[in-house]
Design a protein around this motif. Sequence first.
Motif, short mmCIF file in Angstrom:
data_model
loop_
_atom_site.label_atom_id
_atom_site.label_comp_id
_atom_site.label_asym_id
_atom_site.label_seq_id
_atom_site.Cartn_x
_atom_site.Cartn_y
_atom_site.Cartn_z
N SER A 42 -6.72 -2.84 1.62
CA SER A 42 -5.42 -2.36 1.14
C SER A 42 -4.30 -2.64 2.13
O SER A 42 -3.40 -1.83 2.32
CB SER A 42 -5.49 -0.85 0.83
N GLN A 43 -4.36 -3.80 2.77
CA GLN A 43 -3.32 -4.21 3.71
C GLN A 43 -2.43 -5.25 3.07
O GLN A 43 -2.90 -6.15 2.35
CB GLN A 43 -3.95 -4.78 4.99
N SER A 44 -1.14 -5.14 3.31
CA SER A 44 -0.18 -6.09 2.77
C SER A 44 -0.07 -7.34 3.64
O SER A 44 -0.25 -7.28 4.85
CB SER A 44 1.21 -5.43 2.66
N LEU A 72 -2.80 -7.19 -2.10
CA LEU A 72 -3.45 -6.41 -1.06
C LEU A 72 -4.83 -6.98 -0.80
O LEU A 72 -5.50 -7.47 -1.71
CB LEU A 72 -3.58 -4.94 -1.49
N ASN A 126 0.83 -1.20 0.00
CA ASN A 126 0.00 0.00 0.00
C ASN A 126 0.86 1.26 0.00
O ASN A 126 2.09 1.21 -0.01
CB ASN A 126 -0.97 0.00 1.20
N GLN A 127 0.20 2.41 0.03
CA GLN A 127 0.88 3.68 -0.12
C GLN A 127 1.88 3.95 1.01
O GLN A 127 2.78 4.77 0.86
CB GLN A 127 -0.15 4.83 -0.17
#
Length: 349
Positions: A126-128, A122, A28-29
Motif C-alpha cells: 500500500s505504498q504510493s 499502490l 494510501n490512507q
Amino acid sequence: MRQVILFYSFLFSSLFTYAQFQFTGQVNQNFNNATAYLIRIDEYQKSDLLITENIIQEYKIDSLNQFHFSGDFLNSKNSLYKIYLDNCNTSITDYKHTIKHCENSNTIIFIAKNNDSIHFPLNDLSQSFCEIESSTPQNIAVLELTNLQEELLSNLHRTKSDAQRDIIFKNCFKKLQKHSKTFNDPLVELYAYYLYANKNSYSREFYLNDLKQNDYYLNLLNSLTTQYPKASYVQQYKTDLNNDGYQLLENPNSNASYIAYLLGALLVISLLVNFVLLKKVKKTSNEVIDYKNVLTPQEQNVFELMHQKMSNKAIAETLFISVSTVKTHINNIYAKLNISSRKEINDFF
C-alpha cells in the motif's frame, strides 16, 4: 438536424481524446486529504526541489483516494515531470517545501509527453509511487534507474574498506550508464548522468575520471541536440560538461601528448587532494557529531529506530517507506556520521 447533432458530438469528443495525456494514481490512507501537484522539471539538476512556479496542474485527492491529471498542453516530445503529494496544512510556498520536501509528502519523477497514459498504483505494501503502469518504456525509466541505484548501493553499509566501497561506486556508475542506453532515448541517459555525475553522487569521482578520455558524453550531447533541439536540458548538459572540464567538448582532436600531460597533472593534483582530505577525515573521525545538525528529518527517524534495534523491514513499516529507501537512508547516515555498522550506533549515542 440529427446529423448536425452527431457531427458536433463527434467533434466535441475528439477534442478531449486526441493527443491528451492521462496521469492517474492511487494513494494510501496517509494522503486522504492531500493535494497532488503535476510539476514540470525545467532543470534536471533541480529535479529534487519543489519549484512552485513550475506547477502546471493540481488535484485534490478524491473520495476513492485517487488523483487524475489530464489535458492537451504538455510537450510533444519527452520531458521530465514530477507528481508531488502534500498533506501539510501549511502553504505550498513555505520554505519546508521549496528548500526540501516536508515530511508529510511523497513524490515521483518520470518522463512523459503529451499523449502518454500513465497509472501509478499502490504496491503490495500500500505504498504510493513504487510502481508504474505506462504506455511507453520511457515512462518507467526514471523509476527503474532509481531502483537500480538503490539496489547497487544496498550493500554499502556492510563494507569496511575503501577498496570495497570503490568497487560498489564504480559498479553503480557503469551499470547506470549501461542500463540507460537500453531505452534508446538520450533523455533517459541524461537522467542517469544526473544520478552518477551530480556533486552529491557517490560515483562522481569515477565519472570525472571517465570524462577525461571517453567520447560517450560528446555523443550523448549530439543525440540530445538532434532529438531535443529546443529543450533547455541540452544547454544545461553542455554547461555541466564545461564546468567539469570536458576537453573533447571544445577540442576533440587535441594533441595526444598534451592530453597525457594534462592527465598526469590532474592525477598528481588528485593524489594531493585525496591525501589532504584523508588527513582531515582522520582528524575529525573521533569528534562528537550532533546527528540532528547533519541528518535530514527522515534520516533522523531512521537513525533513532536503528538505535532501538529495529530491522530494516520494521523501520520501513513504521515510516511507511520501502525497504530499499531505508537502506539508502542508512547509507547516507553512515557516510555523514563516520560510522560503518549498526554495532557502532550504541557507542555513538
